[in-house]
Design a protein around this motif. Structure first.
Motif, PDB file in Angstrom:
ATOM      1  N   HIS A  11     -22.929 -24.093  12.368  1.00 16.38           N
ATOM      2  CA  HIS A  11     -22.533 -23.969  13.776  1.00 16.38           C
ATOM      3  C   HIS A  11     -21.811 -22.661  14.081  1.00 16.38           C
ATOM      4  O   HIS A  11     -21.462 -22.404  15.236  1.00 16.38           O
ATOM      5  CB  HIS A  11     -21.621 -25.139  14.161  1.00 16.38           C
ATOM      6  N   LEU A  12     -21.573 -21.839  13.066  1.00 13.44           N
ATOM      7  CA  LEU A  12     -20.872 -20.579  13.300  1.00 13.44           C
ATOM      8  C   LEU A  12     -21.776 -19.564  14.010  1.00 13.44           C
ATOM      9  O   LEU A  12     -22.994 -19.554  13.801  1.00 13.44           O
ATOM     10  CB  LEU A  12     -20.395 -19.979  11.978  1.00 13.44           C
ATOM     11  N   GLU A  13     -21.163 -18.707  14.831  1.00 13.93           N
ATOM     12  CA  GLU A  13     -21.900 -17.618  15.492  1.00 13.93           C
ATOM     13  C   GLU A  13     -21.935 -16.426  14.530  1.00 13.93           C
ATOM     14  O   GLU A  13     -21.079 -15.545  14.575  1.00 13.93           O
ATOM     15  CB  GLU A  13     -21.206 -17.231  16.792  1.00 13.93           C
ATOM     16  N   TRP A  14     -22.936 -16.381  13.684  1.00 16.32           N
ATOM     17  CA  TRP A  14     -22.984 -15.386  12.614  1.00 16.32           C
ATOM     18  C   TRP A  14     -23.155 -13.959  13.133  1.00 16.32           C
ATOM     19  O   TRP A  14     -22.854 -12.999  12.432  1.00 16.32           O
ATOM     20  CB  TRP A  14     -24.105 -15.738  11.638  1.00 16.32           C
ATOM     21  N   ASP A  15     -23.643 -13.813  14.350  1.00 17.08           N
ATOM     22  CA  ASP A  15     -23.831 -12.470  14.910  1.00 17.08           C
ATOM     23  C   ASP A  15     -22.573 -11.919  15.578  1.00 17.08           C
ATOM     24  O   ASP A  15     -22.563 -10.759  16.005  1.00 17.08           O
ATOM     25  CB  ASP A  15     -24.981 -12.483  15.939  1.00 17.08           C
TER      26      ASP A  15
END
Length: 429
Positions: free
Chosen positions: A362-366
């Motif tokens: 669920h992390l916003e990797w960008d």
């Protein structure tokens, strides 16, 4: 009487269905009866007393959830939090287990206060999503390392800190077999995969002579070694208040997330997406935390395994009451719990770690200002054996990176206060 208490017909259920649902959820939860005493005894606590405290704390939580909130949700000492208690606080920081229990008690009171004052939703919503997800993942990585060490898969190394242990030892082979059995059973949809794996490894260990047979049923052990032993005054010391805050945050996020997930699975949300009687559910959970600390166990929480009982038709608090009664009945199985070796519970910890690490998706990797605090939190938790420091590093990194990158407007008051408190702790305590 049951209809008056739980409104069973109005929920489209029956007494028989609710009882069956209670048995189903208990079966999937019951591994905690063996895992919790095994973990907390590593902190120097009496194994038998912790077993009794586990049964009673779970029963109290279930009764409160069923009678106060009328939801089919099981309660029990949380996996992950118990490992933090034993290995992070007591063995890692050197806190007496009595002081750690005091911290659990105070975190429960703080949770009660937040629930009663109706600021819980504001507090949870104000916390950045990356920290919510990273706390769960960090605890998962933390307990996976404990599981591998407990099984003998990893051992200390003077050169690299950790190294691969001898893989031909009985503990490694038993743990590997137990882990594979749990994964396969879960994949095939067999209820109670964890408890079946634990009991299968224990039985094999006894039959092969690696574990002495100690019986299955007896009178419950004494609760006296842990009852009312929580050192609340010690937990009020400035150096320990960060631990209290960590327990509170873990309980708040875990309980909130679990309740929402269960509510969605059971179609309990109203047309606006809110959970009716949420305040009562949170009050039941938070009260059980403080009660459990007084009995002698780490924080209790709502169990996601409750969805198995809901799938079996559970719709009311009668299901939770049945779960509580089964935990009371389990008090006679103390000898069986005492027989369970560490390498039988290690695969259960690794299994739970996998479930907790899912939150990384669920992390916003960008967005580096979201992932950097998350990784700081996760890595610090796992490699310092301190969930409190992991939360601190994550919060501080989040505030600093947002401010330095010109995104200060995204900061909320709670996260800014938490970061400031942790900075003050590191600078002045």
């Amino acid at each position: 009487m049951l209809e008056k208490l739980f409104h069973i017909r109005a929920q489209g259920s029956s007494v028989r269905t609710e009882i069956l649902a209670g048995f189903t959820t208990f079966l999937t939860m019951s591994a905690i009866l063996f895992v919790n005493p095994d973990i907390l005894s590593a902190a120097g606590m009496d194994h038998g007393a912790v077993f009794v405290a586990t049964c009673l704390a779970a029963a109290i939580g279930c009764f409160l959830m069923g009678l106060l909130a009328n939801y089919p949700i099981g309660q029990g000492p949380g996996m992950g939090i118990n490992a933090f208690f034993a290995f992070g606080l007591v063995k890692g920081m050197g806190l007496p287990w009595e002081t750690a229990l005091g911290a659990v008690f105070l975190s429960g009171l703080l949770f009660v206060l937040v629930s009663v004052l109706k600021i819980r939703e504001w507090f949870v919503n104000a916390m950045p999503a990356c920290l919510k997800h990273s706390i769960s993942a960090g605890v998962g990585l933390f307990i996976s390392l404990i599981a591998l060490q407990q099984a003998g898969v990893v051992v200390p190394s003077p050169d690299t800190m950790l190294a691969l242990g001898p893989l031909g030892t009985p503990s490694v082979l038993f743990a590997a077999a137990g882990f594979l059995l749990m994964v396969v059973l879960d994949r095939r949809g067999v209820p109670g995969a964890i408890i079946i794996g634990i009991l299968a490894v224990t039985a094999a260990s006894v039959l092969l002579g690696f574990t002495p047979y100690g019986g299955v049923i007896s009178a419950p052990p004494s609760l006296a070694p842990t009852f009312l032993k929580a050192d609340i005054a010690g937990a009020l010391q400035p150096a320990v208040l960060g631990v209290v805050l960590s327990f509170f945050l873990m309980s708040l996020f875990e309980t909130s997330g679990t309740l929402i997930a269960i509510a969605e699975r059971g179609n309990f949300l109203d047309k606006d997406g809110h959970l009716p009687r949420l305040k009562r559910a949170l009050l039941a959970d938070s009260t059980a935390i403080s009660a459990g600390a007084l009995l002698g166990t780490s924080s209790t929480t709502s169990y996601i395994e409750s969805t198995t009982g809901i799938a079996a038709g559970g719709r009311t608090g009668l299901t939770a009451v049945v779960i509580g009664l089964l935990f009371i009945a389990a008090l006679v199985f103390a000898p069986l719990a005492a027989m369970v070796p560490g390498y039988a519970t290690a695969p259960a910890l690794l299994y739970v770690a996998i479930l907790m690490l899912r939150s990384l998706t669920h992390l916003e990797w960008d967005e580096l200002t979201e992932t950097a605090p998350a990784i700081a939190c996760i890595a610090t938790m796992a490699f310092t054996f301190s969930i409190a420091d992991g939360i601190a590093f994550g919060a501080i990194t989040y505030v600093v990176t947002k401010l330095a990158s010109g995104q200060g407007k995204q900061l909320s008051l709670p996260i800014a206060v938490i970061a400031a408190l942790f900075i003050g702790r590191y600078l002045f305590l």
